[in-house]
Design a protein around this motif. Structure first.
Motif, PDB file in Angstrom:
ATOM      1  N   CYS A 162       0.870  -1.039   0.208  1.00 20.21           N
ATOM      2  CA  CYS A 162      -0.165  -0.046  -0.026  1.00 20.21           C
ATOM      3  C   CYS A 162       0.777   1.071   0.103  1.00 20.21           C
ATOM      4  O   CYS A 162       0.598   2.273   0.639  1.00 20.21           O
ATOM      5  N   GLY A 163       1.951   1.092  -0.543  1.00 19.43           N
ATOM      6  CA  GLY A 163       2.983   2.244  -0.247  1.00 19.43           C
ATOM      7  C   GLY A 163       2.434   3.563  -1.007  1.00 19.43           C
ATOM      8  O   GLY A 163       2.642   4.604  -0.680  1.00 19.43           O
ATOM      9  N   ARG A 164       1.898   3.359  -2.268  1.00 22.55           N
ATOM     10  CA  ARG A 164       1.393   4.542  -3.023  1.00 22.55           C
ATOM     11  C   ARG A 164       0.428   5.046  -2.457  1.00 22.55           C
ATOM     12  O   ARG A 164       0.030   6.488  -1.989  1.00 22.55           O
ATOM     13  N   GLY A 165      -0.638   4.363  -1.836  1.00 19.70           N
ATOM     14  CA  GLY A 165      -1.828   5.073  -0.867  1.00 19.70           C
ATOM     15  C   GLY A 165      -1.305   5.704   0.238  1.00 19.70           C
ATOM     16  O   GLY A 165      -1.802   6.612   0.699  1.00 19.70           O
ATOM     17  N   PHE A 166      -0.133   5.080   0.912  1.00 18.68           N
ATOM     18  CA  PHE A 166       0.390   5.681   2.144  1.00 18.68           C
ATOM     19  C   PHE A 166       1.082   7.140   1.670  1.00 18.68           C
ATOM     20  O   PHE A 166       0.725   8.125   2.501  1.00 18.68           O
ATOM     21  N   ASN A 167       1.706   7.175   0.761  1.00 17.09           N
ATOM     22  CA  ASN A 167       2.018   8.484   0.212  1.00 17.09           C
ATOM     23  C   ASN A 167       1.203   9.405   0.112  1.00 17.09           C
ATOM     24  O   ASN A 167       1.261  10.560   0.408  1.00 17.09           O
ATOM     25  N   ARG A 168       0.115   9.150  -0.717  1.00 19.53           N
ATOM     26  CA  ARG A 168      -0.953  10.055  -1.110  1.00 19.53           C
ATOM     27  C   ARG A 168      -1.642  10.309   0.503  1.00 19.53           C
ATOM     28  O   ARG A 168      -1.869  11.562   0.489  1.00 19.53           O
ATOM     29  N   THR A 169      -1.793   9.638   1.077  1.00 14.77           N
ATOM     30  CA  THR A 169      -2.484   9.742   2.695  1.00 14.77           C
ATOM     31  C   THR A 169      -1.521  10.859   3.339  1.00 14.77           C
ATOM     32  O   THR A 169      -2.002  11.982   3.750  1.00 14.77           O
ATOM     33  N   CYS A 170      -0.258  10.829   3.254  1.00 13.53           N
ATOM     34  CA  CYS A 170       0.408  11.410   4.080  1.00 13.53           C
ATOM     35  C   CYS A 170       0.604  12.981   3.328  1.00 13.53           C
ATOM     36  O   CYS A 170       0.526  14.148   3.988  1.00 13.53           O
ATOM     37  N   GLY A 171       0.738  12.844   2.003  1.00 13.21           N
ATOM     38  CA  GLY A 171       0.651  14.308   1.399  1.00 13.21           C
ATOM     39  C   GLY A 171      -0.713  15.007   1.475  1.00 13.21           C
ATOM     40  O   GLY A 171      -0.427  16.250   1.167  1.00 13.21           O
ATOM     41  N   GLY A 172      -1.521  14.063   1.204  1.00 17.41           N
ATOM     42  CA  GLY A 172      -2.929  14.698   1.604  1.00 17.41           C
ATOM     43  C   GLY A 172      -3.011  15.510   2.686  1.00 17.41           C
ATOM     44  O   GLY A 172      -3.660  16.692   2.929  1.00 17.41           O
ATOM     45  N   LEU A 173      -2.466  15.038   3.859  1.00 24.88           N
ATOM     46  CA  LEU A 173      -2.550  15.619   5.243  1.00 24.88           C
ATOM     47  C   LEU A 173      -1.885  16.539   5.207  1.00 24.88           C
ATOM     48  O   LEU A 173      -2.292  17.734   5.956  1.00 24.88           O
ATOM     49  N   PHE A 174      -0.731  16.736   4.820  1.00 26.89           N
ATOM     50  CA  PHE A 174       0.406  17.710   4.627  1.00 26.89           C
ATOM     51  C   PHE A 174      -0.409  18.989   4.039  1.00 26.89           C
ATOM     52  O   PHE A 174      -0.264  20.415   4.287  1.00 26.89           O
ATOM     53  N   MET A 175      -1.258  18.691   2.854  1.00 24.99           N
ATOM     54  CA  MET A 175      -1.773  19.604   2.066  1.00 24.99           C
ATOM     55  C   MET A 175      -3.000  20.359   2.932  1.00 24.99           C
ATOM     56  O   MET A 175      -3.501  21.448   2.806  1.00 24.99           O
ATOM     57  N   LEU A 176      -3.710  19.387   3.570  1.00 27.85           N
ATOM     58  CA  LEU A 176      -4.726  19.970   4.404  1.00 27.85           C
ATOM     59  C   LEU A 176      -4.266  20.739   5.444  1.00 27.85           C
ATOM     60  O   LEU A 176      -4.942  21.834   5.618  1.00 27.85           O
ATOM     61  N   ILE A 177      -3.163  20.423   6.119  1.00 27.80           N
ATOM     62  CA  ILE A 177      -2.633  21.272   7.189  1.00 27.80           C
ATOM     63  C   ILE A 177      -2.331  22.506   6.548  1.00 27.80           C
ATOM     64  O   ILE A 177      -2.495  23.566   7.014  1.00 27.80           O
ATOM     65  N   GLY A 178      -1.510  22.637   5.393  1.00 25.70           N
ATOM     66  CA  GLY A 178      -1.147  23.881   4.868  1.00 25.70           C
ATOM     67  C   GLY A 178      -2.454  24.598   4.461  1.00 25.70           C
ATOM     68  O   GLY A 178      -2.232  25.901   4.473  1.00 25.70           O
ATOM     69  N   GLY A 179      -3.559  24.007   3.871  1.00 28.53           N
ATOM     70  CA  GLY A 179      -4.701  24.827   3.597  1.00 28.53           C
ATOM     71  C   GLY A 179      -5.229  25.455   4.719  1.00 28.53           C
ATOM     72  O   GLY A 179      -6.024  26.487   4.644  1.00 28.53           O
ATOM     73  N   TRP A 180      -5.564  24.639   5.857  1.00 29.37           N
ATOM     74  CA  TRP A 180      -6.012  25.132   7.007  1.00 29.37           C
ATOM     75  C   TRP A 180      -5.237  26.183   7.684  1.00 29.37           C
ATOM     76  O   TRP A 180      -5.986  27.108   8.281  1.00 29.37           O
ATOM     77  N   LEU A 181      -3.998  26.179   7.709  1.00 27.48           N
ATOM     78  CA  LEU A 181      -3.178  27.161   8.471  1.00 27.48           C
ATOM     79  C   LEU A 181      -3.538  28.684   8.317  1.00 27.48           C
ATOM     80  O   LEU A 181      -3.754  29.303   9.330  1.00 27.48           O
ATOM     81  N   PRO A 182      -3.601  29.063   7.209  1.00 26.70           N
ATOM     82  CA  PRO A 182      -3.979  30.674   6.872  1.00 26.70           C
ATOM     83  C   PRO A 182      -5.523  30.860   7.285  1.00 26.70           C
ATOM     84  O   PRO A 182      -5.753  32.133   7.619  1.00 26.70           O
ATOM     85  N   LEU A 183      -6.262  29.962   7.403  1.00 30.17           N
ATOM     86  CA  LEU A 183      -7.768  30.152   7.777  1.00 30.17           C
ATOM     87  C   LEU A 183      -7.823  30.120   9.534  1.00 30.17           C
ATOM     88  O   LEU A 183      -8.974  30.493   9.947  1.00 30.17           O
ATOM     89  N   SER A 184      -6.973  29.597   9.941  1.00 27.58           N
ATOM     90  CA  SER A 184      -6.986  29.399  11.606  1.00 27.58           C
ATOM     91  C   SER A 184      -6.794  30.680  12.272  1.00 27.58           C
ATOM     92  O   SER A 184      -6.206  31.484  11.830  1.00 27.58           O
ATOM     93  N   ARG A 185      -7.456  30.706  13.327  1.00 30.59           N
ATOM     94  CA  ARG A 185      -7.222  31.805  14.070  1.00 30.59           C
ATOM     95  C   ARG A 185      -6.173  31.722  15.289  1.00 30.59           C
ATOM     96  O   ARG A 185      -5.967  30.662  15.672  1.00 30.59           O
TER      97      ARG A 185
END
Length: 203
Positions: A180-203
């Protein structure tokens, strides 16, 4: 710092280091892609970054960020962009199909250390958090520099040990990663992108 105060601070650092964040996720990802040994460079970079974050918090930068909301927003946006970019790189990384540590030549130790360093600085809210957290343990009558060394090194060591355990854990799931290596990479990459997208919107 009194020894009993340091023990309380140590316990708090352990609790903080066990809270999931970009650096622990990066240690897990690099541990899976490159193996725990090479991930030591990532961990060292992150430890250096956290020492810088503690220093900036203790010596007043966080107070400026609190007063200048526009500056904080700029730092949030820049940090978010970096985390999104890092997520894209992780998403596109080759799957560790041959087992943990079989990917070589994809990232030098310097690049991995730099990613760990920048991940520690990518979230400016860490500055504000430490600015609120550290004063509880600071003795105003003692040397601020000596307390900085004790506090920064303590947190960096605890965080490095925690990330080392996380990277080592990745070595124990090599069979699953091979499937499941490819899915692992995409899960971790997606979490990084979610954190990055949430950061400017957080208070």
């Amino acid at each position: 710092m009194a020894f009993d105060t340091w023990l309380v601070y140590l316990a708090a650092c352990i609790g903080l280091s066990l809270t999931p964040g970009p650096n622990s996720l990066l240690a897990l990802t690099h541990g899976a892609l490159y193996g725990p040994g090479r991930t030591l460079a990532t961990i060292a970079g992150g430890a250096a970054g956290f020492i810088g974050v503690v220093g900036l918090s203790m010596f007043g930068i966080a107070s400026l960020l609190t007063l200048a909301s526009e500056l904080l927003l700029v730092m949030k946006v820049l940090g978010g962009i970096y985390l999104v970019w890092l997520g894209i790189q992780v998403w596109r990384s080759p799957a560790p199909g041959g087992g943990v540590g079989t990917i070589s030549g994809q990232a030098s130790a310097w690049i991995m250390a730099r990613q760990g360093l920048l991940s520690a600085f990518a979230n400016p809210k860490a500055l504000l958090f430490f600015a609120a957290f550290l004063p509880q343990f600071i003795d105003p009558a003692a040397s601020l520099w000596q307390q900085f060394v004790v506090m920064a090194v303590t947190f960096a060591v605890v965080e490095a040990l925690t990330e080392g355990v996380i990277a080592g854990f990745a070595g124990r799931v090599s069979g699953w990663l091979g499937r499941c290596g490819r899915g692992f990479n995409r899960t971790c990459g997606g979490l990084f992108m979610l954190i990055g997208g949430w950061l400017p919107l957080s208070r």
